[in-house]
Scaffold this motif. Structure first.
Motif: not given
Length: 248
Positions: A168-174
């Motif tokens: 979830x919210x993969x962009x923020x994890x990156x």
């Protein structure tokens, strides 16, 4: 403009639907009614059928459009349709403690009338209770990557029965540098699983992430390609971390 995504664009219908018309267990319906939800949001309508089928999915929609329920409800329906095996069956990775707690709260509300169990695993608190719950085998674990990896490194946490992985919210994890931890976690999961990636933006980095951990995923884009939903009644102030305390 939206980044080109080298995956099959999934046909979908984003028309909002009455929750009462969906094929959901009555116990889940009761949890939905308790929370006052009547109709699905477009992202929920679009992804429900794909999640039900067990297909890998990349879903891109603005923050605040109901992505949490979009993956939780169909996953819970699948869990109720099969007997619990007393071990972790669903793993949700989130970039922040706040989001992990929010997702776990949503799960608890939807699952109130069921016997499904869940736990949030994150840093900044005593990890003993989290570790015991992981060992006991909650159906759904919602975790931040760093703290979960700490528990996994003990060698005493069993993820061999995980059926679904949600990023979830993969962009923020990156953006927050969690991808190395995510890769280590994914490498310990069964290859025969469903992987769902939810993101507010569609970037080349997110596509690269998906290519590394997913199998022939479908792709759905709802609304704009990034940012918060225009319907959110909050004001966002972006500033360096060192300035936050003084501003507050």
């Amino acid at each position: 403009p939206r980044t080109a995504v080298p995956f099959e664009l999934a046909p979908h219908d984003a028309t909002p639907l009455e929750f009462a018309t969906l094929e959901l267990d009555d116990r889940i319906r009761a949890g939905i009614a308790d929370r006052g939800f009547v109709r699905t949001t477009p992202i929920q309508s679009a992804v429900f059928p794909i999640v039900f089928k067990g297909t890998d999915l990349i879903a891109c929609a603005e923050t605040g459009t109901g992505k949490t329920a979009a993956f939780l409800l169909p996953i819970m329906q699948r869990l109720l349709a099969s007997n619990s095996v007393g071990t972790v069956r669903v793993l949700v990775l989130a970039p922040t403690r706040e989001l992990a707690v929010q997702i776990e709260d949503d799960f608890t509300g939807f699952a109130y009338h069921t016997a499904l169990t869940g736990i949030a695993v994150y840093g900044g608190v005593d990890g003993d209770m989290q570790f015991r719950a992981l060992r006991a085998g909650a159906d759904v674990v919602v975790a931040t990557p760093g703290r979960l990896l700490d528990h996994m490194n003990t060698g005493l946490v069993d993820f061999s029965k995980v059926e679904v992985l949600v990023l979830d919210e993969a962009d923020r994890m990156l953006d927050m540098g969690f991808w190395p931890d995510v890769r280590k976690i994914v490498s310990a999961l069964p290859a025969a699983r469903q992987t769902l990636l939810f993101s507010a933006t569609t970037s080349s980095d997110v596509v690269t992430l998906a290519e590394q951990v997913m199998r022939d995923p479908r792709f759905i884009q709802i609304g704009r390609a990034g940012g918060p939903a225009t319907t959110i009644a909050h004001i966002a102030h972006m500033m360096p971390a060192r300035e936050k305390v003084e501003w507050l």
